[in-house]
Design a protein around this motif. Structure first.
Motif, mmCIF file in Angstrom:
data_model
loop_
_atom_site.group_PDB
_atom_site.id
_atom_site.type_symbol
_atom_site.label_atom_id
_atom_site.label_comp_id
_atom_site.label_asym_id
_atom_site.label_seq_id
_atom_site.Cartn_x
_atom_site.Cartn_y
_atom_site.Cartn_z
ATOM 1 N N ILE A 235 0.891 -1.265 0.246
ATOM 2 C CA ILE A 235 -0.058 -0.394 0.348
ATOM 3 C C ILE A 235 0.915 0.953 0.114
ATOM 4 O O ILE A 235 1.790 1.494 0.691
ATOM 5 C CB ILE A 235 -0.907 0.143 1.275
ATOM 6 C CG1 ILE A 235 -1.503 -0.860 1.202
ATOM 7 C CG2 ILE A 235 -1.751 1.455 1.335
ATOM 8 C CD1 ILE A 235 -2.293 -1.213 2.252
ATOM 9 N N ALA A 236 0.289 2.440 -0.918
ATOM 10 C CA ALA A 236 0.853 3.598 -0.816
ATOM 11 C C ALA A 236 0.224 4.893 -0.828
ATOM 12 O O ALA A 236 -1.271 4.431 -0.458
ATOM 13 C CB ALA A 236 1.655 4.005 -2.532
ATOM 14 N N ASP A 237 0.608 5.297 0.487
ATOM 15 C CA ASP A 237 -0.292 6.947 1.415
ATOM 16 C C ASP A 237 0.426 8.226 0.797
ATOM 17 O O ASP A 237 1.278 8.510 1.173
ATOM 18 C CB ASP A 237 -0.108 6.296 2.335
ATOM 19 C CG ASP A 237 -0.806 8.187 3.474
ATOM 20 O OD1 ASP A 237 -2.094 8.429 2.318
ATOM 21 O OD2 ASP A 237 -0.671 8.352 4.082
ATOM 22 N N LEU A 238 0.205 8.457 -0.353
ATOM 23 C CA LEU A 238 0.887 9.536 -0.880
ATOM 24 C C LEU A 238 0.116 11.352 -0.584
ATOM 25 O O LEU A 238 -1.118 11.351 -0.113
ATOM 26 C CB LEU A 238 0.351 9.988 -2.653
ATOM 27 C CG LEU A 238 0.587 9.565 -3.551
ATOM 28 C CD1 LEU A 238 0.222 9.063 -5.316
ATOM 29 C CD2 LEU A 238 1.789 8.624 -2.922
ATOM 30 N N GLY A 239 1.085 12.277 -0.271
ATOM 31 C CA GLY A 239 0.775 13.002 0.464
ATOM 32 C C GLY A 239 0.467 12.404 1.832
ATOM 33 O O GLY A 239 -0.254 13.110 2.707
ATOM 34 N N CYS A 240 1.181 12.107 2.865
ATOM 35 C CA CYS A 240 1.003 11.089 4.132
ATOM 36 C C CYS A 240 0.663 11.861 5.287
ATOM 37 O O CYS A 240 0.137 11.878 6.138
ATOM 38 C CB CYS A 240 2.196 10.244 4.516
ATOM 39 S SG CYS A 240 3.577 10.413 5.114
ATOM 40 N N THR B 92 6.077 8.074 -9.210
ATOM 41 C CA THR B 92 5.120 6.281 -9.648
ATOM 42 C C THR B 92 5.610 5.088 -9.479
ATOM 43 O O THR B 92 6.974 5.073 -8.569
ATOM 44 C CB THR B 92 5.461 6.545 -11.915
ATOM 45 O OG1 THR B 92 6.708 7.097 -11.449
ATOM 46 C CG2 THR B 92 5.174 7.405 -12.493
ATOM 47 N N PRO B 93 4.777 4.808 -9.113
ATOM 48 C CA PRO B 93 4.900 3.334 -8.572
ATOM 49 C C PRO B 93 6.418 2.362 -9.211
ATOM 50 O O PRO B 93 6.924 2.032 -10.047
ATOM 51 C CB PRO B 93 3.469 1.999 -8.304
ATOM 52 C CG PRO B 93 2.296 3.024 -9.140
ATOM 53 C CD PRO B 93 3.573 4.491 -10.120
ATOM 54 N N ASP B 94 6.937 2.016 -8.010
ATOM 55 C CA ASP B 94 7.849 1.195 -8.278
ATOM 56 C C ASP B 94 8.186 -0.445 -8.502
ATOM 57 O O ASP B 94 8.967 -0.464 -8.023
ATOM 58 C CB ASP B 94 9.766 1.862 -7.804
ATOM 59 C CG ASP B 94 9.312 1.423 -6.432
ATOM 60 O OD1 ASP B 94 8.639 1.106 -6.432
ATOM 61 O OD2 ASP B 94 10.878 1.591 -5.900
ATOM 62 N N GLU B 95 6.596 -0.226 -7.620
ATOM 63 C CA GLU B 95 6.567 -2.207 -7.713
ATOM 64 C C GLU B 95 4.920 -2.689 -8.240
ATOM 65 O O GLU B 95 4.576 -1.024 -8.084
ATOM 66 C CB GLU B 95 7.399 -2.385 -6.574
ATOM 67 C CG GLU B 95 6.554 -1.947 -5.353
ATOM 68 C CD GLU B 95 7.102 -2.156 -4.038
ATOM 69 O OE1 GLU B 95 7.146 -3.346 -3.147
ATOM 70 O OE2 GLU B 95 7.615 -1.303 -3.413
ATOM 71 N N PRO B 96 5.021 -3.450 -8.026
ATOM 72 C CA PRO B 96 3.374 -3.240 -7.985
ATOM 73 C C PRO B 96 2.460 -2.909 -6.454
ATOM 74 O O PRO B 96 3.381 -3.481 -5.548
ATOM 75 C CB PRO B 96 3.215 -5.156 -9.068
ATOM 76 C CG PRO B 96 4.330 -5.468 -9.203
ATOM 77 C CD PRO B 96 5.590 -4.374 -7.879
ATOM 78 N N TYR B 97 1.255 -2.549 -6.712
ATOM 79 C CA TYR B 97 0.441 -2.069 -5.804
ATOM 80 C C TYR B 97 -0.859 -3.088 -5.212
ATOM 81 O O TYR B 97 -1.335 -2.811 -6.446
ATOM 82 C CB TYR B 97 0.684 -0.333 -5.027
ATOM 83 C CG TYR B 97 1.456 0.289 -4.494
ATOM 84 C CD1 TYR B 97 1.882 0.373 -3.611
ATOM 85 C CD2 TYR B 97 3.038 0.103 -5.210
ATOM 86 C CE1 TYR B 97 3.324 1.173 -2.655
ATOM 87 C CE2 TYR B 97 4.262 0.761 -5.247
ATOM 88 C CZ TYR B 97 3.976 0.970 -3.672
ATOM 89 O OH TYR B 97 5.905 2.269 -3.165
ATOM 90 N N ASP B 98 -1.189 -2.644 -4.366
ATOM 91 C CA ASP B 98 -2.739 -3.104 -4.431
ATOM 92 C C ASP B 98 -4.117 -2.222 -4.109
ATOM 93 O O ASP B 98 -4.866 -2.256 -4.219
ATOM 94 C CB ASP B 98 -2.843 -4.316 -2.668
ATOM 95 C CG ASP B 98 -1.441 -5.401 -3.105
ATOM 96 O OD1 ASP B 98 -2.334 -6.820 -3.898
ATOM 97 O OD2 ASP B 98 -0.620 -5.398 -2.598
ATOM 98 N N LEU B 99 -3.036 -0.917 -3.546
ATOM 99 C CA LEU B 99 -4.227 -0.186 -2.848
ATOM 100 C C LEU B 99 -2.878 1.230 -2.683
ATOM 101 O O LEU B 99 -1.990 1.710 -2.472
ATOM 102 C CB LEU B 99 -4.377 0.076 -1.714
ATOM 103 C CG LEU B 99 -5.163 1.452 -0.867
ATOM 104 C CD1 LEU B 99 -6.440 1.357 -2.156
ATOM 105 C CD2 LEU B 99 -5.415 1.196 0.054
ATOM 106 N N ILE B 100 -3.279 2.545 -3.884
ATOM 107 C CA ILE B 100 -2.579 3.987 -3.832
ATOM 108 C C ILE B 100 -3.524 4.533 -2.977
ATOM 109 O O ILE B 100 -4.441 4.785 -4.178
ATOM 110 C CB ILE B 100 -2.320 3.846 -5.184
ATOM 111 C CG1 ILE B 100 -1.569 3.231 -5.859
ATOM 112 C CG2 ILE B 100 -1.423 5.130 -5.341
ATOM 113 C CD1 ILE B 100 -0.896 3.358 -7.271
#
Length: 277
Positions: free
Chosen positions: A46-51, A107-115
């Motif tokens: 999971i990635a949280d952008l602007g956390c 940009t994603p540098d690996e596969p994410y399940d949730l952005i």
């Protein structure tokens, strides 16, 4: 080297968190609409952008207890706060870490399940142009979910822009009071995400918030919309005090206190886009 008109705002995590209850509620509403993630038998990514200070990033760890979650933010002040409070192993065995990144170029540098992104993309010009790359970085069945403020025509923000544009302040502040207006209408978000072959849910909610204390709307915007202005004025205490006094008087007239507090309506825009399997 940045000019005053392009400087990255300096953020104050403690000021931002003074209204953390009201600021967290839209994220909880967003979280409730995120569908099951595609990961089967393995921890989600999971990635949280602007956390920001990490106070909502940790809520992701509460829902996906074994996930590897990374919070990304451009503000060193916010990241320092997040690292200190939240980085490390979660109770469910997952992992929470934080990295410096600009959402405008990430940009994603690996596969994410949730952005996911909570109240951050309004600071990112042209953020819809990144949707294709972000969705390409999702696993099939993964989700892009975000919420942004939709209150830029409300008195709190309109008055700020107008004050910055007065003869007294125009030369020094320019467009600082309008720098965050990078939000599309709900229909535009829906069209762009649906065009990327996503199952898309877009909606809006206006929260009628009851704020407490003296000049609570000014206190609220000190944590968000005022940051570019305060950054531009820097250490000039006399100018800061003069600007805040003028803005305070405008806000008092626009948001008069009532018997039980000050009513502060706040519109939010939500989007959940699930990449097709």
């Amino acid at each position: 080297m940045h000019s005053a008109h392009s400087a990255v705002p300096t953020w104050d995590p403690r000021q931002y968190l003074r209204h953390s209850g009201h600021r967290t509620r839209p994220f909880l509403d967003l979280l409730a609409r995120i569908p099951q993630l595609p990961t089967q038998g393995a921890p989600a990514r999971i990635a949280d952008l602007g956390c920001g200070p990490g106070n909502v990033t940790v809520l992701l760890a509460d829902r996906w207890t074994d996930a590897h979650i990374t919070g990304f933010d451009l503000s060193a002040e916010m990241l320092e706060h997040a690292e200190k409070d939240w980085a490390g192993t979660t109770l469910g065995g997952g992992w929470l870490d934080f990295r410096r990144a600009d959402a405008a170029h990430w940009t994603p540098d690996e596969p994410y399940d949730l952005i996911v992104s909570n109240a951050a993309l309004q600071w990112v010009p042209n953020h819809p142009e990144s949707f294709a790359a972000w969705i390409a970085g999702l696993r099939p069945g993964g989700t892009l979910a975000f919420q942004v403020p939709g209150n830029f025509t409300s008195p709190s923000h309109a008055l700020l822009g107008e004050l910055c544009d007065t003869p007294e302040w125009r030369g020094r502040l320019g467009d600082q009071g309008r720098r965050f207006v990078h939000v599309l209408d709900t229909g535009d978000y829906l069209a762009r995400l649906a065009d990327l072959d996503c199952e898309t849910d877009v909606w809006e909610t206006t929260y009628c918030q009851l704020l407490q204390g003296e000049d609570p709307v000014l206190d609220w915007v000190k944590g968000t919309a005022l940051r570019p202005v305060l950054t531009a004025l820097g250490e000039d205490r006399e100018a800061v005090d003069a600007f805040l006094a003028a803005y305070r008087d405008l806000l008092r007239e626009a948001y008069p206190p009532g018997r039980y507090g000050t009513v502060f309506p706040f519109r939010r825009i939500f989007a959940v886009a699930r990449k097709r399997l």
